[in-house]
Scaffold this active site. Structure first.
Site, mmCIF file in Angstrom:
data_model
loop_
_atom_site.group_PDB
_atom_site.id
_atom_site.type_symbol
_atom_site.label_atom_id
_atom_site.label_comp_id
_atom_site.label_asym_id
_atom_site.label_seq_id
_atom_site.Cartn_x
_atom_site.Cartn_y
_atom_site.Cartn_z
ATOM 1 C CG HIS A 800 -4.680 -76.385 -35.173
ATOM 2 N ND1 HIS A 800 -4.626 -76.377 -36.404
ATOM 3 C CD2 HIS A 800 -4.226 -77.417 -34.648
ATOM 4 C CE1 HIS A 800 -3.869 -77.431 -36.761
ATOM 5 N NE2 HIS A 800 -3.479 -78.014 -35.492
ATOM 6 C CD GLU A 803 -5.915 -73.268 -37.382
ATOM 7 O OE1 GLU A 803 -6.986 -74.049 -37.643
ATOM 8 O OE2 GLU A 803 -4.814 -73.465 -37.355
ATOM 9 C CG HIS A 897 -7.788 -76.527 -39.981
ATOM 10 N ND1 HIS A 897 -6.769 -76.861 -38.997
ATOM 11 C CD2 HIS A 897 -8.254 -77.780 -40.244
ATOM 12 C CE1 HIS A 897 -6.916 -78.152 -38.755
ATOM 13 N NE2 HIS A 897 -7.423 -78.876 -39.474
ATOM 14 C CD GLU A 982 -5.885 -74.339 -43.449
ATOM 15 O OE1 GLU A 982 -6.217 -73.481 -42.488
ATOM 16 O OE2 GLU A 982 -5.242 -75.413 -43.166
#
Length: 1106
Positions: A800, A803, A897, A982
């Site tokens: 992504h 990010e 991420h 994350e």
């Protein structure tokens, strides 16, 4: 009876008397002898006296195991004596009045609601009803009603619903009677079916006979009537009835009257009650129109402005702001189309999905707004009874959790023929290399002394850093020649841009490549070569305090746009859609630019002299995903607060409401030897605005609105050139430079480093694949075998583009793996690392937030990636399938991420059992056998990494995530330890970084700590084969932390998710982030301590696996 006697024998005299009286009352109930009414009346009067005078009696009657409530309710149910009934009602009122909610709940669980409703029916049969009895009954029902979620349904079924309403109708002047009746009606009205039924019987009209202009008399009655009306008007049927009768104007008139006369602010609750009624009625389209027609916007705006000076009136200002924002006429976003300003022709058009819909839209369709935006409340002419509403206490069920065990069980599938997978053999030369031609030297690890040439921080100009006392020393090893090249790269990269094909003009895809077509813009100034001496990694900054006052003020300023339209400039000062647009020449107008790598800003409109609306570009071949921003601002003056409003955000909540600030880079500060991305901005808030999303833009949902990020910046230097970004930028050019530096600085006799091109992207950019391990000690057979048989660790990041924190964590991992200390060497000797540091180069280059040039989220394509549309995913999966085919499954797969809605760093993994625990199929999961090893690495990280929070980790498999890398690698490839890691975009709410915004230093630290965790995982999984002293690991731990010292106390506080910002703002979960599903597990404070070092390897293993 025996229990009662035993209890009474043990208690003190007062309690003995109470229990004795209850025993007598129970005996009267059992005997049912005629003439016992006098005794019951006497006993209940004595109990009432004790309850009124002694708290001990009240506690004993409601204590656990006491039968007092049952005896009292049994008597109330069976007796026909009026005085006994009154005595018992008074007893129960005394019990619940002081004991709070717990005692009311006890009464409900004992069946009190049903008995009271039946008594109400019986009392209503008398003509006229006993007033005292009705007052007490309604007082008690009003107290216990909020604790009985089914009271509305019970009252409706019993036929008691209209009794209270009729009492109010016939006794409007009897305030003592109608006050508790209104309280009961308010409780009934929380059920929408009841609200509709009461509305049909004239309850709305009745309320407007009670409420009225300012008066100091009967204010309690006024307050209760307003609360009841607000609850009733939540029903759309009742709201329409109120609009039809002109009650919106009446409510505004009443509010203005109370506002004018309540100069000492003694009746704020009444004023707020009127606002709550207006808020309820404006939930429907007709109500909003009536509000606008009655000049409601100007009325609430003016009254709010008068309340701003008194902070105790903030609730009135906030509620007024919510109403005005809701009623603000919906506007279309000032764009010709919501599709990206740039266009890229795909080689293959998907057969279905959002991209196919986008390509199939007729050329003349208006995709910015549609008819649905005029009817956003989905009104229906009739409200259907739904008994599910009456059972709101049912357990929450997450329908997204996978419940099919067959789908959950990993099933290793190659998916492609073995012959086809042989194409990936070339990416694994380490499995066949014999090193016969290499000059291998068996060396001991170098002394544990920092070496500037090898171990110093790699400078990444994209995040030019803040100055520190140690910074000058940390990069002395970088030569002046390297410094010049870095500075040249800095100048070339930040303001450079890619010649992207404009929308509707299809050009050769090579124009989107990262190549020498980037141009130097005049705004880039050549920086002094001395700047590099001051570069260091960015560290933590304090979180800002979000204040509801700022939100109210900002929203009020937005309301002014409608009320004072002549004050609005409404001038376009930057526009990617308009090829004839030119830069404003006026000195007092800011200049904007986003035509450089990773830049994202589509349009800027000057609203007031120092206020600008900014519109972000959607991802290419998409019509949404507006979150990442990165743009240049110049032409500013000092001492002026410039307000920036990014008006087309889509997520319903943001960490900007909870302390996060945007980032700014000042060229003038860099020239002054202070190059740094810093957190800036005041008066920051995130809220729903009046710009409407079409159903096309909202994925088929109707009536959705955009959201605004607003912040104010005061610049320090006149005519500076500044860059703003959502998070610390990390571009494709930065990655290429970083990998080049790593390759040029490593010791080839110690480190096996190989960089391959996995594939080319849609735009022809190369996707790097990095291999890192230790060189074999020699080219002897045993050493070569050990080299080839090392287990694989497979890492990936940046699928992504928005990010960027994932790239900073990956940078920390790469630098640690390439460092020259003993632990890094041990790690390289233990594993072979296959790393894809950027899975989506095209998206990163073009400033996308989530998608590639195909317009699709690549992390939802792992099940069936298309080699033409998703080449990086297709070939990354191919690498893993090849490893599975040759029986060399990775020990760990982790995809890095960033998370926009949560704090800390945490992991998502995959577990069949933990998934089943979150469903109603618990019986089936009891028989499952599952290795708990998937929890080991996260637990290790919770001990060693201060930013990591075990309490935020989840190992649940969801249906919506079945095509993500984590789930596919676990299910199809068969890797048990398959994770998504994350990292927060904001900061931490636990540990030593609590309350601080995260910096690149801490993100890189997390990447290094991940490596330390892998080393500990190796030590635990094979302690005999790999006997590294644990003290050495902890020394390494301290060294990683040494550059990140923070004085905050190290404590774990696992707070709940952030509270709602502003009262009752619709912040429902619409995020594309992984869902916030958390396991009910408390994590302790697991800082690395010497205590653990005292444990044996086997002891450590038992602790972490338990």
């Amino acid at each position: 009876m025996n229990k009662v006697k035993l209890s009474s024998e043990k208690s003190v005299s007062t309690n003995s008397r109470t229990m004795s009286l209850l025993s007598q009352l129970e005996k009267i109930n059992l005997d049912s002898v005629l003439g016992e009414a006098d005794n019951a009346r006497y006993v209940t009067s004595k109990i009432l006296h004790l309850v009124q005078s002694q708290e001990k009696t009240r506690k004993e009657m409601t204590s656990k195991g006491s039968t007092g409530i049952e005896v009292i309710l049994s008597t109330l149910e069976n007796t026909r004596d009026p005085q006994t009934i009154l005595n018992i009602l008074n007893i129960l009122i005394e019990l619940v009045s002081i004991g709070g909610g717990r005692r009311a709940s006890v009464l409900v669980t004992k069946g009190g609601t049903q008995i009271l409703l039946q008594l109400l029916l019986n009392a209503n049969r008398e003509s006229p009803p006993n007033e005292e009895l009705m007052v007490l009954l309604h007082t008690l029902l009003a107290k216990i009603g909020p604790k009985d979620k089914k009271i509305g349904m019970k009252a409706r079924i019993n036929g008691a619903l209209n009794i209270s309403l009729n009492l109010v109708k016939h006794n409007l002047q009897n305030h003592r009677l109608i006050l508790p009746c209104l309280q009961v009606l308010r409780v009934y009205s929380t059920n929408s079916v009841n609200a509709v039924s009461l509305g049909k019987n004239g309850v709305v009209e009745l309320m407007f006979k009670i409420i009225g202009p300012f008066s100091k008399k009967n204010t309690s009655l006024m307050k209760v009537a307003l609360d009841t009306l607000a609850a009733l008007l939540k029903s759309k049927t009742n709201a329409r009835r109120a609009v039809d009768r002109g009650y919106v104007h009446v409510l505004l008139t009443i509010y203005v009257d109370w506002h004018r006369h309540d100069s000492r602010h003694r009746y704020m609750l009444i004023r707020k009650g009127v606002l709550q009624c207006i808020k309820s009625v404006t939930n429907i389209k007709l109500g909003r129109k009536a509000f606008i027609d009655a000049n409601g916007m100007k009325i609430l705006y003016n009254t709010s402005q008068e309340c701003l000076a008194v902070r105790t009136l903030d609730p009135l200002v906030n509620t007024s702001s919510l109403i005005m924002r809701k009623c603000f006429p919906k506007n279309r976003l000032p764009l010709p189309t919501i599709k990206s300003a740039f266009h890229f022709q795909l080689p293959v058009i998907p057969a279905s999905g959002p991209v196919a819909q986008l390509y199939n839209l007729p050329p003349d369709v208006d995709d910015v707004v549609d008819e649905s935006d005029d009817n956003d409340d989905a009104e229906t002419e009739s409200e259907i009874e739904n008994e599910i509403e009456d059972d709101k206490d049912q357990h929450f069920k997450n329908d997204d959790i996978e419940t099919d065990i067959n789908k959950l069980k990993p099933r290793q599938e190659l998916g492609r023929p073995l012959e086809e997978l042989k194409m990936y053999e070339k990416f694994f030369p380490e499995l066949s290399e014999n090193f016969q031609e290499c000059d291998l030297v068996s060396e001991e690890p170098k002394p544990f002394v920092p070496d500037a040439n090898l171990g110093g921080p790699i400078v990444v100009p994209t995040a030019g850093e803040e100055v520190s006392a140690e910074a000058n020393l940390s990069v002395k090893g970088i030569s002046l020649k390297e410094s010049n090249s870095l500075l040249t790269e800095e100048c070339n990269r930040r303001p450079a841009f890619l010649e992207l094909p404009k929308k509707d003009s299809i050009k050769d895809s090579s124009l989107l490549q990262q190549n020498d077509q980037r141009k130097l813009l005049p705004s880039c100034q050549c920086l002094s070569q001395e700047i590099v001496k001051g570069l260091d990694r960015i560290s933590l900054q304090n979180s800002t305090k979000s204040d509801q006052y700022y939100a109210g003020t900002k929203i009020s300023q937005d309301i002014e746009r409608l009320i004072h339209q002549n004050d609005i400039i409404d001038r376009v000062v930057y526009d990617l859609d308009n090829s004839s647009w030119s830069v404003p020449e006026e000195a007092d107008v800011l200049k904007f630019n986003s035509k450089f790598e990773s830049g994202n800003l589509r349009k800027v409109i000057q609203i007031r002299k120092n206020e600008y609306d900014l519109i972000l570009n959607s991802d290419i071949n998409s019509n949404h995903y507006h979150q990442w921003f990165y743009f240049e601002v110049s032409g500013m003056k000092t001492g002026i607060g410039y307000r920036f409003n990014i008006i087309n955000c889509e997520k319903s909540n943001s960490q900007f409401n909870y302390g996060m600030q945007p980032l700014m880079y000042s060229v003038q500060e860099a020239l002054n030897s202070r190059p740094s991305w810093t957190r800036v901005g005041t008066d920051i808030c995130y809220y729903k605005n009046h710009f409407s999303r079409s159903s096309i833009a909202a994925g088929g949902q109707k009536g959705k609105s955009y959201y605004t990020i607003t912040f104010t910046v005061t610049f320090q230097h006149k005519d500076d050139v500044c860059y703003f970004a959502y998070h610390y930028p990390y571009t494709y050019s930065t990655l290429k430079m970083h990998l080049q530096k790593l390759e040029s600085m490593h010791n080839p006799q110690q480190i096996y480093f190989r960089q391959d091109v996995l594939c080319e992207t849609l735009a022809g950019n190369s996707c790097p694949l990095v291999t890192i391990t230790a060189m074999p000690e020699s080219n002897y057979y045993d050493h070569i075998c050990q080299f080839r048989n090392r287990p694989y660790i497979f890492l990936s990041a940046r699928v992504h583009p928005g990010e960027t924190n994932a790239s900073w964590v990956m940078k920390g991992t790469l630098e640690y793996l390439m460092s020259n200390n003993p632990n890094a060497q041990s790690l390289r000797e233990s594993y072979i690392f296959k790393i894809i540091p950027m899975l989506n180069p095209d998206g990163v280059i073009n400033g996308n937030h989530r998608c590639s040039l195909s317009g699709e989220d690549l992390n939802r394509q792992w099940q069936n990636p298309n080699p033409d549309l998703h080449p990086t995913i297709y070939h990354a999966k191919g690498l893993l399938q090849y490893l599975a085919a040759i029986k060399r499954l990775p020990l760990v797969y982790c995809d890095y991420h960033g998370h926009s809605r949560k704090k800390n760093v945490f992991m998502y993994g995959c577990s069949i059992k933990e998934t089943m625990w979150h469903t109603n199929v618990n019986a089936a999961s009891c028989d499952l056998m599952e290795d708990p090893g998937y929890r080991t690495l996260p637990k290790i990280l919770s001990q060693t990494a201060p930013a990591f929070c075990m309490g935020s980790c989840s190992f649940v498999v969801e249906k919506s995530k079945e095509s993500t890398a984590r789930v596919v690698v676990w299910r199809e490839i068969g890797v048990q330890r398959s994770y998504t890691m994350e990292s927060t975009l904001c900061g931490c709410d636990q540990g030593k970084y609590k309350g601080l915004q995260i910096g690149t230093r801490e993100l890189e630290e997390m990447g290094a700590k991940f490596c330390v965790g892998l080393l500990r995982l190796k030590r635990m999984s094979s302690p005999l084969e790999y006997n590294l002293p644990s003290s050495l690991l902890d020394i390494e731990n301290e060294l990683i932390e040494s550059s990140c010292k923070v004085t905050s106390p190290t404590t774990y506080v696992l707070d709940e998710d952030e509270p709602r910002f502003l009262e009752e703002v619709d912040y429902s979960a619409e995020s594309n982030d992984d869902q916030d599903i958390e396991l009910a597990e408390n994590a302790g404070d697991y800082e690395a301590t010497n205590q653990e070092d005292g444990l044996s390897d086997s002891d450590s293993t038992r602790i972490l696996l338990s």
